[in-house]
Design a protein around this motif. Structure first.
Motif, PDB file in Angstrom:
ATOM      1  N   ASP A   1      83.208  11.990  81.457  1.00 46.56           N
ATOM      2  CA  ASP A   1      82.078  11.095  81.253  1.00 46.56           C
ATOM      3  C   ASP A   1      80.817  11.893  81.564  1.00 46.56           C
ATOM      4  N   PRO A   2      79.999  12.219  80.546  1.00 45.35           N
ATOM      5  CA  PRO A   2      78.820  13.058  80.771  1.00 45.35           C
ATOM      6  C   PRO A   2      77.879  12.536  81.861  1.00 45.35           C
ATOM      7  N   ALA A   3      77.712  11.233  81.973  1.00 46.17           N
ATOM      8  CA  ALA A   3      76.831  10.685  83.011  1.00 46.17           C
ATOM      9  C   ALA A   3      77.412  10.926  84.402  1.00 46.17           C
ATOM     10  N   LEU A   4      78.734  10.737  84.549  1.00 50.02           N
ATOM     11  CA  LEU A   4      79.370  10.998  85.844  1.00 50.02           C
ATOM     12  C   LEU A   4      79.322  12.482  86.190  1.00 50.02           C
ATOM     13  N   ILE A   5      79.524  13.342  85.202  1.00 48.51           N
ATOM     14  CA  ILE A   5      79.475  14.787  85.441  1.00 48.51           C
ATOM     15  C   ILE A   5      78.075  15.188  85.898  1.00 48.51           C
ATOM     16  N   ALA A   6      77.056  14.649  85.263  1.00 44.60           N
ATOM     17  CA  ALA A   6      75.666  14.957  85.660  1.00 44.60           C
ATOM     18  C   ALA A   6      75.403  14.479  87.087  1.00 44.60           C
ATOM     19  N   GLU A   7      75.906  13.313  87.430  1.00 47.62           N
ATOM     20  CA  GLU A   7      75.715  12.786  88.789  1.00 47.62           C
ATOM     21  C   GLU A   7      76.464  13.641  89.813  1.00 47.62           C
ATOM     22  N   TYR A   8      77.677  14.069  89.467  1.00 46.52           N
ATOM     23  CA  TYR A   8      78.453  14.941  90.351  1.00 46.52           C
ATOM     24  C   TYR A   8      77.680  16.241  90.630  1.00 46.52           C
ATOM     25  N   GLU A   9      77.154  16.835  89.573  1.00 48.45           N
ATOM     26  CA  GLU A   9      76.406  18.080  89.749  1.00 48.45           C
ATOM     27  C   GLU A   9      75.148  17.850  90.574  1.00 48.45           C
ATOM     28  N   ALA A  10      74.496  16.708  90.396  1.00 44.06           N
ATOM     29  CA  ALA A  10      73.307  16.394  91.196  1.00 44.06           C
ATOM     30  C   ALA A  10      73.671  16.306  92.680  1.00 44.06           C
ATOM     31  N   HIS A  11      74.799  15.690  93.003  1.00 43.86           N
ATOM     32  CA  HIS A  11      75.237  15.619  94.404  1.00 43.86           C
ATOM     33  C   HIS A  11      75.462  17.018  94.976  1.00 43.86           C
ATOM     34  N   HIS A  12      75.920  17.929  94.146  1.00 47.17           N
ATOM     35  CA  HIS A  12      76.201  19.278  94.639  1.00 47.17           C
ATOM     36  C   HIS A  12      74.956  20.162  94.715  1.00 47.17           C
ATOM     37  N   ARG A  13      73.855  19.676  94.217  1.00 46.19           N
ATOM     38  CA  ARG A  13      72.584  20.371  94.460  1.00 46.19           C
ATOM     39  C   ARG A  13      71.997  19.943  95.804  1.00 46.19           C
ATOM     40  N   ALA A  14      72.580  18.916  96.423  1.00 45.26           N
ATOM     41  CA  ALA A  14      72.106  18.410  97.712  1.00 45.26           C
ATOM     42  C   ALA A  14      73.307  17.945  98.548  1.00 45.26           C
TER      43      ALA A  14
ATOM     44  N   ALA B   1      90.680  17.175 110.039  1.00 47.91           N
ATOM     45  CA  ALA B   1      89.329  16.904 110.554  1.00 47.91           C
ATOM     46  C   ALA B   1      88.521  16.102 109.551  1.00 47.91           C
ATOM     47  N   SER B   2      88.676  16.408 108.259  1.00 43.15           N
ATOM     48  CA  SER B   2      87.910  15.688 107.245  1.00 43.15           C
ATOM     49  C   SER B   2      88.379  14.246 107.113  1.00 43.15           C
ATOM     50  N   GLU B   3      89.631  13.981 107.457  1.00 40.46           N
ATOM     51  CA  GLU B   3      90.163  12.621 107.369  1.00 40.46           C
ATOM     52  C   GLU B   3      89.813  11.775 108.589  1.00 40.46           C
ATOM     53  N   SER B   4      89.343  12.415 109.667  1.00 46.93           N
ATOM     54  CA  SER B   4      89.013  11.660 110.876  1.00 46.93           C
ATOM     55  C   SER B   4      87.505  11.516 111.084  1.00 46.93           C
ATOM     56  N   ASP B   5      86.700  12.161 110.261  1.00 45.46           N
ATOM     57  CA  ASP B   5      85.238  12.088 110.373  1.00 45.46           C
ATOM     58  C   ASP B   5      84.714  11.083 109.354  1.00 45.46           C
ATOM     59  N   PRO B   6      84.086  10.000 109.805  1.00 48.86           N
ATOM     60  CA  PRO B   6      83.633   8.964 108.866  1.00 48.86           C
ATOM     61  C   PRO B   6      82.675   9.470 107.792  1.00 48.86           C
ATOM     62  N   VAL B   7      81.823  10.428 108.112  1.00 54.97           N
ATOM     63  CA  VAL B   7      80.884  10.957 107.111  1.00 54.97           C
ATOM     64  C   VAL B   7      81.646  11.714 106.032  1.00 54.97           C
ATOM     65  N   LEU B   8      82.624  12.509 106.438  1.00 56.67           N
ATOM     66  CA  LEU B   8      83.414  13.259 105.467  1.00 56.67           C
ATOM     67  C   LEU B   8      84.305  12.345 104.644  1.00 56.67           C
ATOM     68  N   VAL B   9      84.805  11.293 105.255  1.00 56.62           N
ATOM     69  CA  VAL B   9      85.589  10.296 104.514  1.00 56.62           C
ATOM     70  C   VAL B   9      84.706   9.666 103.437  1.00 56.62           C
ATOM     71  N   ASP B  10      83.450   9.344 103.786  1.00 57.87           N
ATOM     72  CA  ASP B  10      82.518   8.768 102.809  1.00 57.87           C
ATOM     73  C   ASP B  10      82.209   9.755 101.683  1.00 57.87           C
ATOM     74  N   TRP B  11      82.007  11.035 102.034  1.00 57.24           N
ATOM     75  CA  TRP B  11      81.722  12.057 101.019  1.00 57.24           C
ATOM     76  C   TRP B  11      82.900  12.168 100.054  1.00 57.24           C
ATOM     77  N   GLU B  12      84.111  12.253 100.593  1.00 57.64           N
ATOM     78  CA  GLU B  12      85.296  12.401  99.738  1.00 57.64           C
ATOM     79  C   GLU B  12      85.493  11.174  98.854  1.00 57.64           C
ATOM     80  N   ALA B  13      85.237   9.995  99.389  1.00 57.99           N
ATOM     81  CA  ALA B  13      85.350   8.777  98.580  1.00 57.99           C
ATOM     82  C   ALA B  13      84.317   8.792  97.457  1.00 57.99           C
ATOM     83  N   LEU B  14      83.102   9.228  97.762  1.00 58.64           N
ATOM     84  CA  LEU B  14      82.069   9.337  96.740  1.00 58.64           C
ATOM     85  C   LEU B  14      82.479  10.345  95.675  1.00 58.64           C
ATOM     86  N   MET B  15      82.989  11.511  96.091  1.00 53.75           N
ATOM     87  CA  MET B  15      83.375  12.545  95.133  1.00 53.75           C
ATOM     88  C   MET B  15      84.518  12.069  94.240  1.00 53.75           C
TER      89      MET B  15
END
Length: 114
Positions: A12-25, A70-84
């Protein structure tokens, strides 16, 4: 050590663009997590929906299982992985429940120093 992994994106081009935007920040907590676990360099390349990650690690610090736990026990990393995961998709060869899968090296050429 160098690790090379693969994962797909949803087609999905829109999702791909959003994914790349997240990886610029990438979130600072994600970057700190990588450093804490011995990742000294990470690059992600994309061709269509296929992504390849090249990761360099400090072998004295890096332990994939410990980093995953560690990534599964950190709430911020859990949120990042769910977003990704909103953007990502397993490759056709990815075992159920996995995401990034290490690639098998099939060729390694090194030119001798001149």
């Amino acid at each position: 050590m160098q690790h090379v992994l693969a994962l797909d994106l949803k087609d999905d081009p829109a999702l791909i663009a959003e994914y790349e935007a997240h990886h610029r920040a990438v979130w600072p907590e994600v970057q700190a997590h990588l450093r804490r676990h011995g990742v000294s360099e990470m690059k992600i390349y994309r061709l269509g929906t296929r992504m390849v990650m090249v990761m360099h690690t400090d072998d004295a610090v890096y332990d994939a299982a410990r980093m995953q736990a560690a990534s599964e026990s950190d709430p911020v990393l859990v949120d990042w992985e769910a977003l990704m995961w909103k953007f990502q998709a397993p490759t056709p060869w990815t075992p159920a429940g996995s995401k990034w899968i290490e690639l098998k090296k099939v060729f390694d050429f090194r030119s001798p120093p001149v």
